[in-house]
Design a protein around this motif. Sequence first.
Motif, PDB file in Angstrom:
ATOM      1  N   ASN A  45      43.177  53.515  40.205  1.00 22.48           N
ATOM      2  CA  ASN A  45      43.187  52.088  40.504  1.00 22.48           C
ATOM      3  C   ASN A  45      41.791  51.470  40.518  1.00 22.48           C
ATOM      4  OD1 ASN A  45      46.107  51.147  41.288  1.00 22.48           O
ATOM      5  ND2 ASN A  45      45.857  53.207  42.164  1.00 22.48           N
ATOM      6  N   THR A  46      40.810  52.247  40.087  1.00 20.28           N
ATOM      7  CA  THR A  46      39.444  51.713  39.946  1.00 20.28           C
ATOM      8  C   THR A  46      38.916  51.963  38.538  1.00 20.28           C
ATOM      9  OG1 THR A  46      38.544  53.806  40.790  1.00 20.28           O
ATOM     10  CG2 THR A  46      38.865  52.013  42.392  1.00 20.28           C
ATOM     11  N   THR A  51      35.122  50.408  38.809  1.00 22.36           N
ATOM     12  CA  THR A  51      35.029  49.116  39.496  1.00 22.36           C
ATOM     13  C   THR A  51      35.929  49.098  40.721  1.00 22.36           C
ATOM     14  OG1 THR A  51      36.810  48.177  38.147  1.00 22.36           O
ATOM     15  CG2 THR A  51      34.563  47.861  37.346  1.00 22.36           C
ATOM     16  N   LEU A  52      35.429  48.453  41.783  1.00 19.34           N
ATOM     17  CA  LEU A  52      36.217  48.208  42.987  1.00 19.34           C
ATOM     18  C   LEU A  52      35.979  46.755  43.367  1.00 19.34           C
ATOM     19  CD1 LEU A  52      38.018  49.308  45.297  1.00 19.34           C
ATOM     20  CD2 LEU A  52      35.904  49.830  46.559  1.00 19.34           C
ATOM     21  N   GLY A  53      36.952  45.905  43.000  1.00 16.29           N
ATOM     22  CA  GLY A  53      36.743  44.478  43.194  1.00 16.29           C
ATOM     23  C   GLY A  53      35.575  44.013  42.347  1.00 16.29           C
ATOM     24  N   SER A  54      34.592  43.419  42.990  1.00 17.82           N
ATOM     25  CA  SER A  54      33.414  42.927  42.256  1.00 17.82           C
ATOM     26  C   SER A  54      32.300  43.968  42.188  1.00 17.82           C
ATOM     27  CB  SER A  54      32.875  41.653  42.931  1.00 17.82           C
ATOM     28  OG  SER A  54      32.522  41.927  44.281  1.00 17.82           O
ATOM     29  N   TYR A  55      32.552  45.167  42.716  1.00 20.21           N
ATOM     30  CA  TYR A  55      31.522  46.208  42.775  1.00 20.21           C
ATOM     31  C   TYR A  55      31.673  47.214  41.643  1.00 20.21           C
ATOM     32  CZ  TYR A  55      30.774  44.353  47.469  1.00 20.21           C
ATOM     33  OH  TYR A  55      30.523  43.529  48.521  1.00 20.21           O
ATOM     34  N   ASN A 162      36.332  44.554  29.272  1.00 15.75           N
ATOM     35  CA  ASN A 162      37.388  44.425  30.275  1.00 15.75           C
ATOM     36  C   ASN A 162      38.440  43.484  29.718  1.00 15.75           C
ATOM     37  OD1 ASN A 162      36.559  41.643  30.949  1.00 15.75           O
ATOM     38  ND2 ASN A 162      34.754  42.648  31.841  1.00 15.75           N
TER      39      ASN A 162
END
Length: 521
Positions: A45-46, A51-55, A162
């Motif tokens: 899920n990353t 990526t994790l959200g905006s990170y 993306n």
Amino acid sequence: MACSSDLPRLANIEDTSVYAVCSFSNDSNPQEVNKVTVYHEFRDNTKDISTLGSYLLNSDSLYVNGYHEPASNLQTKPFEFNVTFVITNLAPTASLLSSNSALYKSASSVIAYQLNNLFTNSKINRTFSNCRVLSFSQAKVGSTSVYSICTFGNDSSPQEVNRVTVYHEFKNKTKDISVLGTYSLDDSSLYVNAETPIAVVTLQPNEGTKPIDLNVTFTIDNLAFTPALQNPNSPEYTSASSNVINSLNNLYKNSKIKETFTNCKLASFSSANQGKTKVETLCSFKNDPTIPGVDKVTAYNEFRDNTGKITALGEYSLNQNSLFVNGYQELESTPVIRDGDLSFELNFTIINRNFTEALNDPTSAEYQSISANITRMLETLYKNSSLKDSYRICKVTGLRIGSVKAICMCYFNPSAASEGVTAEQVKTEFATRTNSTHLLGNTYQLRSNSLAVEAKAPVSSGRTEIPYWGIILIVLGTLLILFLIFALCLLIALCLKKKYHGSYNTLQSAAGVYFPHQKYY
């Protein structure tokens, strides 16, 4: 149930290490929740720990209760994006929806080629691998939804590739989601890894300064098409594209519209008839209000006038009937059908179009559009065949239901060749140049067993022509009759004049009858 984090810690000069505790309820099945399953869920899920959200994440930094999978195992998994869109001029026939049919294989191959060409020539081509069509399904009436997967290498930056960047590149390379090769698209149908279309927010350039982009397409006769011409990294592609673009740039830089010309760029090479190469380019012109505007007609005329009537571009020989600028092609004068010309009726079925009520009306825009396309494609076909010297013209005489059944009349001059044209020759040339009656003009897919050619009676106007010497005799005879009539009238007038000349006498008979003349005062 929830996750909480400790204070962030410095990992290296630019990165930050995060320590978090995630809790799950105690009734969880150990096989359901353990450090391995938590690790896999986080990874999946990353985007493989990217990526994790905006990170942005370090793909080799994840640990769950000490469990860790080496990043080398992750690097082999590519990024895959589901790209879905709707084609409005491809009918969802039963054959198309069957993955085992020849039509499915043909259409999926053409669409995959167009997608590969699109992303290969895009800004995100560095790690692009390929696109493949997974399935077709019915969308609106007469339209087909395409489900495809496009793959990128796993060394792509998440900012580089993306779903948003893939969406933008598709949109920009299809003229705002309107055309993909020969296919017309529903401009609201594009989805990329999303349940709804991505909202595109861009700053539109000032319409007064936005450049004018024109698609210039033509066929080179002396450049044989090879698969290498579709590989931008091949020497053949590099050499040919450089020569074509340099010649095009020189053409417009020395034309009457040179003040507005910017540059031309190559879009693609593709196969044309008889192994020749079709070239698609994009030429840009300034949109300057102070300079007379450039449109598709002026661009076409300048190309025509600076290539010897579309015969030569630099070192290349051109097909004279192959030039199109944004779909525009100069109409040639219609050949005259003469008495004695051989006529043939052609029947074939187009399977990637649906018959509509409008096709019953020869005056409708839809009928006239498909009729003009078929006429142009048949003209190109026969003008490049062994019957080119005899060919006069083909006309669409009717469209019937059954996908779309086309009925055409083609005319040939019997005196232009040493041997007469036969129905078998007309049929053979059609079949040969449509890939065994499969594809007409790279646009219309045909039912392979639908072609029928029947010889009709030679053209006859129903009247007998009088030879020139006959006309001369008629004119002389008419003049002679008029002369005789005039002479007869003159003779009658003279006789009448002679008859009544001096006929008044005072003595009207031998008996001496006297008519006294009275004088009145």
